[in-house]
Enzyme design. Structure first.
Site, mmCIF file in Angstrom:
data_model
loop_
_atom_site.group_PDB
_atom_site.id
_atom_site.type_symbol
_atom_site.label_atom_id
_atom_site.label_comp_id
_atom_site.label_asym_id
_atom_site.label_seq_id
_atom_site.Cartn_x
_atom_site.Cartn_y
_atom_site.Cartn_z
ATOM 1 N N LYS A 67 0.898 -1.136 0.097
ATOM 2 C CA LYS A 67 -0.014 0.128 0.000
ATOM 3 C C LYS A 67 0.881 1.354 -0.096
ATOM 4 O O LYS A 67 1.795 1.336 0.708
ATOM 5 C CB LYS A 67 -0.839 0.069 1.072
ATOM 6 C CG LYS A 67 -1.914 1.152 1.219
ATOM 7 C CD LYS A 67 -2.816 1.025 2.542
ATOM 8 C CE LYS A 67 -3.927 1.935 2.631
ATOM 9 N NZ LYS A 67 -4.774 1.585 3.737
ATOM 10 N N SER A 111 -9.515 1.697 2.510
ATOM 11 C CA SER A 111 -8.599 2.567 1.728
ATOM 12 C C SER A 111 -7.541 1.815 1.226
ATOM 13 O O SER A 111 -6.787 2.161 0.353
ATOM 14 C CB SER A 111 -7.997 3.645 2.720
ATOM 15 O OG SER A 111 -7.224 2.960 3.711
ATOM 16 N N SER A 137 -10.308 -1.158 6.521
ATOM 17 C CA SER A 137 -9.465 -0.788 5.133
ATOM 18 C C SER A 137 -8.655 -1.871 4.351
ATOM 19 O O SER A 137 -8.046 -1.694 3.336
ATOM 20 C CB SER A 137 -8.480 0.282 5.404
ATOM 21 O OG SER A 137 -8.998 1.528 5.588
#
Length: 450
Positions: free
Chosen positions: A11, A86, A110
């Site tokens: 990420k 996210s 997330s």
């Protein structure tokens, strides 16, 4: 070197030497990390090969996927639908076969949210199983809701492989907050029949029919495997939602507003930005007006932004958190449970831009960040036409704008993936993974037989 030669995606917020971690803010462009984060150092020591960074939503506090720097990410099953967030890029890349193993972060769902929406497997470990040193956070200093690093993969075996490799002495040597706790293979391989709680509706946000059906499918699979399934009721869910929202924005939204003050606000963050920026003097008026249509939304508005930002208020929130955790785990203990299964999210994947960031979307995931429970998600089914047809009678728990939103965004979500969430007690991550593997195996057998 358990992960020797394995390509791994990261990420965008995970620190890699010489690379930016902007989390969607232009103010963080051209500020590369001076060294690898601890998680990257350990991955490399295990033989893994980090090869790409994956997209996220601006600020990492939204279930959509868009930011002004890198743009939007699509769902691997339909690029016009959101992959969630996210850790959106991680879910999308793994779901499309572009990465065998990806790492995301999770503060309110997330990792689990994109796993559910993209049809992949994801694990939010107990906080402090994996190090966060060297990560760019959106709310540094916030500690009531446990933020975690965790893996996403196409199958449970790869999640297990990742956790086995990373639960090594080097992790705790590089980060003294991480206990030297090896992966418990005996617990993961155990054949002991368990007593498991389940619920399809937490009382705050009623999931759409497809999501509830997935939980009941999983319940049936576990019962056929010899486990005992008993109903579980989340205690005081409205209070829990007030506590976790208050904890997340105990600074009155100041941190978020500071990050955004000289930046473009991505369109997906407009509703969140409005909730945080609404002046304190105006909030009671808006609350009164909104309260006619939904007392729930009116109460929620008063939690975000403005008001008391004192240490006294923060301590009260922390005290309430501990009181709630005691109540929740007492109920768990009274039922003699080893785990709980429940929805990971009240909706399935929806068209990009249609999912507003409402508190009603967070209850199934964020609750377990508040409680610091390990949680995993696996794909179980897809939205059927029958599920979509049932939406016309779907009212929700409150019948307000948030319930109508959840109904509306899934009107065209037939064939999109649906996952189930597996929850364990803190430090019992291996029990989550064991049950995830059992259910995954049975689903694959059913597909093969059909």
């Amino acid at each position: 070197m358990k992960l020797f030669g394995l390509p791994v995606s990261l990420k965008e917020c995970i620190g890699v030497k010489g690379m930016d971690s902007t989390i969607g803010y232009s103010s963080l462009i051209n500020k590369p990390a001076l060294e690898d984060s601890v998680i990257v150092k350990v991955l490399k020591s295990c033989g893994a090969v980090p090869f790409v960074k994956t997209n996220l939503v601006q600020g990492m506090l939204n279930f959509e996927s868009s930011n002004p720097i890198f743009g939007k990410t699509g769902n691997p099953k339909n690029v016009n639908y959101t992959p969630g967030g996210s850790s959106s890029g991680a879910g999308s890349l793994v779901g499309s076969g572009g990465s065998v193993l990806g790492f995301g972060t999770d503060i309110a769902g997330s990792i689990r949210n994109p796993a559910h929406l993209c049809g992949v497997c994801g694990l939010k470990p107990t906080m402090q199983r994996l190090s966060k040193i060297g990560l760019q956070g959106s709310l540094p200093g916030q500690s009531c809701l446990s933020s975690c690093v965790g893996p996403l993969a196409q199958d449970v075996d790869t999640l297990v492989l990742a956790m086995q490799a990373l639960s090594c002495p080097l992790m705790s040597q590089l980060d003294k907050n991480i206990p030297p706790l090896p992966f418990n293979d005996e617990l993961f391989q155990s054949k002991l029949k368990l007593r498991i709680g389940y619920y399809t509706n937490d009382g705050y946000a009623e999931p759409v029919p497809a999501v509830q059906r997935a939980v009941l499918m999983t319940k049936e699979i576990l019962e056929k495997a010899g486990h005992t399934l008993v109903p579980f009721k989340v205690p005081r869910i409205e209070d829990a939602m007030r506590i976790l929202s208050s904890a997340l924005f105990a600074d009155g939204g100041k941190t978020c507003m500071e990050n955004l003050k000289n930046d473009l606000v991505d369109p997906v963050n407009r509703y969140l930005y409005w909730r945080l920026s609404c002046p304190a003097f105006l909030r009671p008026i808006v609350k009164y007006v909104v309260g006619w249509g939904s007392p729930r939304i009116a109460k929620d508005l008063m939690v975000y932004g403005g008001g008391d930002r004192s240490v006294y208020r923060l301590w009260k929130i922390q005290a309430e958190t501990e009181k709630y955790k005691k109540e929740f785990f007492t109920q768990w203990q009274d039922l003699d449970l080893s785990a709980v299964i429940c929805p990971p999210f009240p909706i399935a994947a929806a068209p990009i831009g249609s999912v507003e960031h409402t508190t009603a979307l967070t209850s199934y995931c964020a609750l377990f960040n508040l409680l610091n429970c390990p949680c995993g998600v696996i794909p179980v089914t897809k939205v059927s036409q029958a599920d979509t047809d049932k939406l016309k009678d779907h009212k929700g728990n409150y019948g307000d704008k948030w319930d109508n939103h959840n109904k509306k965004v899934n009107e065209n979500s037939t064939d999109m993936p649906v996952g189930v969430q597996f929850v364990g007690l803190p430090w019992m991550d291996e029990i989550c993974l064991r049950l995830m593997k059992e259910v995954e195996t049975q689903i694959l057998l059913q597909k093969h037989e059909s």
